[in-house]
Each structure stands twice: as structure tokens, then as C-alpha cells.
Enzyme design. Structure first.
Site, PDB file in Angstrom:
ATOM      1  CE  LYS A  13     -10.148  39.094  38.895  1.00 25.86           C
ATOM      2  NZ  LYS A  13     -11.144  38.426  39.762  1.00 25.86           N
ATOM      3  NE  ARG A  88     -11.241  37.071  33.620  1.00 24.72           N
ATOM      4  CZ  ARG A  88     -12.059  37.430  34.584  1.00 24.72           C
ATOM      5  NH1 ARG A  88     -12.767  36.536  35.209  1.00 24.72           N
ATOM      6  NH2 ARG A  88     -12.201  38.673  34.925  1.00 24.72           N
ATOM      7  NE  ARG A 127     -18.445  42.909  43.108  1.00 24.70           N
ATOM      8  CZ  ARG A 127     -17.604  42.199  42.361  1.00 24.70           C
ATOM      9  NH1 ARG A 127     -16.349  42.599  42.246  1.00 24.70           N
ATOM     10  NH2 ARG A 127     -18.003  41.112  41.755  1.00 24.70           N
ATOM     11  NE  ARG A 155     -19.628  42.608  38.377  1.00 23.15           N
ATOM     12  CZ  ARG A 155     -18.401  42.116  38.404  1.00 23.15           C
ATOM     13  NH1 ARG A 155     -17.400  42.883  38.801  1.00 23.15           N
ATOM     14  NH2 ARG A 155     -18.143  40.885  38.033  1.00 23.15           N
ATOM     15  NE  ARG A 166     -18.709  36.339  38.396  1.00 27.07           N
ATOM     16  CZ  ARG A 166     -18.929  37.339  39.267  1.00 27.07           C
ATOM     17  NH1 ARG A 166     -20.133  37.514  39.787  1.00 27.07           N
ATOM     18  NH2 ARG A 166     -17.961  38.154  39.591  1.00 27.07           N
TER      19      ARG A 166
HETATM   20  P1  AP5 Z   1     -13.223  43.042  44.103  1.00 28.05           P
HETATM   21  O1  AP5 Z   1     -11.943  43.771  44.318  1.00 28.05           O
HETATM   22  O2  AP5 Z   1     -14.302  43.744  43.365  1.00 28.05           O
HETATM   23  O3  AP5 Z   1     -12.908  41.581  43.489  1.00 28.05           O
HETATM   24  P2  AP5 Z   1     -12.552  41.131  42.009  1.00 28.05           P
HETATM   25  O4  AP5 Z   1     -11.564  40.021  42.133  1.00 28.05           O
HETATM   26  O5  AP5 Z   1     -12.178  42.310  41.179  1.00 28.05           O
HETATM   27  O6  AP5 Z   1     -13.982  40.535  41.628  1.00 28.05           O
HETATM   28  P3  AP5 Z   1     -14.778  40.472  40.264  1.00 28.05           P
HETATM   29  O7  AP5 Z   1     -16.100  39.869  40.630  1.00 28.05           O
HETATM   30  O8  AP5 Z   1     -14.801  41.800  39.582  1.00 28.05           O
HETATM   31  O9  AP5 Z   1     -13.958  39.451  39.458  1.00 28.05           O
HETATM   32  P4  AP5 Z   1     -14.489  38.619  38.276  1.00 28.05           P
HETATM   33  O10 AP5 Z   1     -13.230  38.034  37.774  1.00 28.05           O
HETATM   34  O11 AP5 Z   1     -15.583  37.684  38.604  1.00 28.05           O
HETATM   35  O12 AP5 Z   1     -15.215  39.717  37.378  1.00 28.05           O
HETATM   36  P5  AP5 Z   1     -14.721  40.609  36.170  1.00 28.05           P
HETATM   37  O13 AP5 Z   1     -15.398  41.914  36.284  1.00 28.05           O
HETATM   38  O14 AP5 Z   1     -13.247  40.588  36.014  1.00 28.05           O
HETATM   39  O15 AP5 Z   1     -13.760  42.581  45.548  1.00 28.05           O
HETATM   40  C1  AP5 Z   1     -15.008  41.927  45.677  1.00 28.05           C
HETATM   41  C2  AP5 Z   1     -15.707  42.422  46.967  1.00 28.05           C
HETATM   42  O16 AP5 Z   1     -14.932  42.022  48.089  1.00 28.05           O
HETATM   43  C3  AP5 Z   1     -15.821  43.959  47.027  1.00 28.05           C
HETATM   44  O17 AP5 Z   1     -17.013  44.311  47.664  1.00 28.05           O
HETATM   45  C4  AP5 Z   1     -14.612  44.371  47.916  1.00 28.05           C
HETATM   46  O18 AP5 Z   1     -14.881  45.560  48.649  1.00 28.05           O
HETATM   47  C5  AP5 Z   1     -14.451  43.158  48.825  1.00 28.05           C
HETATM   48  N1  AP5 Z   1     -13.055  42.885  49.150  1.00 28.05           N
HETATM   49  C6  AP5 Z   1     -11.973  43.049  48.343  1.00 28.05           C
HETATM   50  N2  AP5 Z   1     -10.843  42.674  48.980  1.00 28.05           N
HETATM   51  C7  AP5 Z   1     -11.249  42.254  50.236  1.00 28.05           C
HETATM   52  C8  AP5 Z   1     -10.533  41.749  51.377  1.00 28.05           C
HETATM   53  N3  AP5 Z   1      -9.201  41.590  51.349  1.00 28.05           N
HETATM   54  N4  AP5 Z   1     -11.272  41.406  52.464  1.00 28.05           N
HETATM   55  C9  AP5 Z   1     -12.633  41.564  52.501  1.00 28.05           C
HETATM   56  N5  AP5 Z   1     -13.354  42.060  51.440  1.00 28.05           N
HETATM   57  C10 AP5 Z   1     -12.653  42.392  50.330  1.00 28.05           C
HETATM   58  O19 AP5 Z   1     -15.341  39.783  34.933  1.00 28.05           O
HETATM   59  C11 AP5 Z   1     -16.743  39.674  34.783  1.00 28.05           C
HETATM   60  C12 AP5 Z   1     -17.043  38.738  33.625  1.00 28.05           C
HETATM   61  O20 AP5 Z   1     -16.477  39.283  32.414  1.00 28.05           O
HETATM   62  C13 AP5 Z   1     -16.455  37.339  33.734  1.00 28.05           C
HETATM   63  O21 AP5 Z   1     -17.294  36.475  34.469  1.00 28.05           O
HETATM   64  C14 AP5 Z   1     -16.352  36.939  32.264  1.00 28.05           C
HETATM   65  O22 AP5 Z   1     -17.635  36.555  31.765  1.00 28.05           O
HETATM   66  C15 AP5 Z   1     -15.977  38.244  31.586  1.00 28.05           C
HETATM   67  N6  AP5 Z   1     -14.521  38.416  31.438  1.00 28.05           N
HETATM   68  C16 AP5 Z   1     -13.744  39.299  32.119  1.00 28.05           C
HETATM   69  N7  AP5 Z   1     -12.465  39.184  31.743  1.00 28.05           N
HETATM   70  C17 AP5 Z   1     -12.414  38.210  30.826  1.00 28.05           C
HETATM   71  C18 AP5 Z   1     -11.364  37.608  30.081  1.00 28.05           C
HETATM   72  N8  AP5 Z   1     -10.087  37.974  30.242  1.00 28.05           N
HETATM   73  N9  AP5 Z   1     -11.693  36.632  29.199  1.00 28.05           N
HETATM   74  C19 AP5 Z   1     -12.968  36.240  29.014  1.00 28.05           C
HETATM   75  N10 AP5 Z   1     -14.020  36.751  29.703  1.00 28.05           N
HETATM   76  C20 AP5 Z   1     -13.736  37.730  30.598  1.00 28.05           C
END
Ligand code: AP5
Length: 214
Positions: A13, A88, A127, A155, A166
Site C-alpha cells: 500500500k 479498515r 522492510r 519497524r 496483523r
Molecule cells: P509497503 O509498501 O510498506 O506495504 P504496506 O502495505 O504499506 O505495509 P504496512 O505494513 O505499512 O501495512 P500495515 O497495514 O500493516 O501497516 P500500517 O502502517 O498501515 O511494502 C512492504 C515491504 O514490501 C517494503 O519493504 C516494500 O519495499 C516491499 N514491497 C512493496 N511492494 C512490493 C512488490 N510489489 N514486490 C516485492 N516487494 C514489495 O498500520 C500499522 C498499524 O496501525 C496497524 O497494525 C494498526 O494497529 C494501526 N492502524 C493503521 N491504520 C488503521 C486504521 N485505519 N484503523 C485502525 N488501526 C489502524
């Protein structure tokens, strides 16, 4: 253009949102980043947020809806935005619809990045983030330049144990969100298993075909 981006942890994402932001000159609103910024402040709210993040659970809807609502109400969003990791839950999706209606706006598309669970663990453990530029790398798939390796950070929630929590949380809550956007004719499903550039080309093709159907 106003987009929301849905997908499992590490589905890509943030990577795609970053590319879309540059391509369309959008405001990138990541709820994960907003919550980690709150956590880093060590404020009362930050400590509450931390208690959810460290268990791999979603923070309560009311808290995150308030943060996003405040951000959406800012004037500089006129050129559009991409909401990365929000909504979400169905409650969050409905609250977003309501907030945008009050602003005279609406979502143009909801991008769903589809990646099998088996692929995300390797993405998570590899990552790394650059604290100076905010750029996200992957040790294998998007390797950083060797000279910055020593300053890169991992992270706290990027562990194999928390990854499973997660993923479970994601699968428990996302189906009604996907159904909501599908019913509204807004869902754009993207195969997230190819390279980041190939996924981005697919995203652009799908978005463009919606803007000029036929
Ligand atoms: P990356 O692009 O960083 O993936 P991402 O989907 O953004 O992953 P996140 O771990 O950030 O998502 P998440 O939903 O768990 O965490 P968030 O910060 O939103 O890519 C990941 C890795 O893969 C990178 O190293 C990248 O280089 C690599 N990659 C990317 N694309 C690739 C490809 N095509 N091929 C190969 N490699 C690739 O949320 C964190 C926490 O916050 C949640 O757990 C929750 O507790 C809370 N939270 C966040 N939003 C909410 C909400 N709306 N409501 C309630 N709680 C929330």
C-alpha cells in the site's frame, strides 16, 4: 482524484501510494504513519495507540476517524488525496463517506492490493525505512544504496509473531469494507504479486480505464 487504498499488511500500500502521490500530485494520508507519529510523542493518546500497535490490533474506530476527519478538513487537499490504510472497518468506511459528503466530496476509487498471506512475511522481515528521507526499501526487492544501510530502521511491529496477528486482524475486518466499495462500483482490485513498477503500471491502467471507459 480521491482514492482509498486497502490491502493486507505489507501488500505494498505505502509503496504504491507513494508512486501515485508523485504521479497525480496527491496528498498521501497514511493512518499507520499518523498513529506512529502519535506514539512517538509519548503523549497520553500516544500510549493508548502504542498498546494496540504492539499487539497488532486496530486502534478504536473513533480515534482514527477523528484523526482522519481533522486531516481531511484541511484546505490543502483540493488537488486530491490517497488514504493509505484507511478505512479498515465498515464503520470507518461509513464515517469516511459521511465526512466527505459534508465536504462536498466523494471517493473516486478504492484500490485493493491483493497479495497471498504467504508472500507478506518475507516482505515484512526485509522492510527497512530511511529515517532521513522517509523512503521505504526492501533488502531483496527494493535494495537500498549500500552507503545508507547503517542508518536504516526496522519497524517495531515488523516481526514474524506480530505479522500473524496483523494478518488475522486484517482478514477479520476487511470483507465488509471490500463489499461496501464493490456495491458502490468503486472497487479496483490489483494483483500485487509482481514487481512494484509492474503493479504501479497495472494501477495506472485500471484507473485510466475508469476515467475513460471504452
Ligand atoms: P509497503 O509498501 O510498506 O506495504 P504496506 O502495505 O504499506 O505495509 P504496512 O505494513 O505499512 O501495512 P500495515 O497495514 O500493516 O501497516 P500500517 O502502517 O498501515 O511494502 C512492504 C515491504 O514490501 C517494503 O519493504 C516494500 O519495499 C516491499 N514491497 C512493496 N511492494 C512490493 C512488490 N510489489 N514486490 C516485492 N516487494 C514489495 O498500520 C500499522 C498499524 O496501525 C496497524 O497494525 C494498526 O494497529 C494501526 N492502524 C493503521 N491504520 C488503521 C486504521 N485505519 N484503523 C485502525 N488501526 C489502524
Amino acid at each position: 482524484m480521491r482514492l482509498v487504498m486497502i490491502g493486507a499488511p505489507a501488500s505494498g500500500k505505502g509503496t504504491q501510494a507513494h508512486k501515485l502521490t508523485r504521479h497525480f500530485n496527491l496528498d498521501h494520508i497514511s493512518t499507520g504513519e499518523m498513529l506512529r507519529a502519535e506514539e512517538a510523542k509519548r503523549s497520553e493518546l500516544g500510549l493508548v495507540v502504542e498498546s494496540y500497535l504492539k499487539r497488532g490490533q486496530l486502534v478504536p474506530d473513533g480515534l482514527v476517524v477523528k484523526l482522519v476527519g481533522e486531516r481531511l478538513a484541511l484546505n490543502h487537499l483540493a488537488q486530491g488525496f490517497i488514504l493509505d490504510g484507511f478505512p479498515r472497518t465498515l464503520n470507518q468506511a461509513l464515517a469516511l463517506d459521511q465526512a466527505l459528503t459534508a465536504l462536498g466530496q466523494a471517493i473516486d476509487a478504492a484500490l485493493l492490493i491483493e497479495v497471498p498471506d504467504s508472500a507478506v512475511l518475507e516482505r515484512i522481515t526485509g522492510r527497512r525505512a530511511d529515517p532521513e528521507t522517509g523512503r521505504i526499501y526492501h533488502l531483496k526487492y527494493s535494495p537500498p544504496p549500500p552507503e545508507i544501510l547503517s542508518r536504516l530502521e526496522q519497524r517495531d511491529d515488523d516481526t514474524a509473531e506480530l505479522m500473524q496477528a496483523r494478518l488475522n486482524t486484517y482478514h477479520e475486518r476487511i470483507a465488509p469494507v471490500v463489499a461496501h466499495y464493490r456495491e458502490g462500483g468503486l472497487l479496483v482490485a490489483v494483483d500485487g504479486t509482481s514487481s512494484p513498477d509492474a503493479v504501479f503500471a497495472q494501477v495506472l491502467r485500471l484507473l485510466n480505464s475508469r476515467r475513460s471507459p471504452g
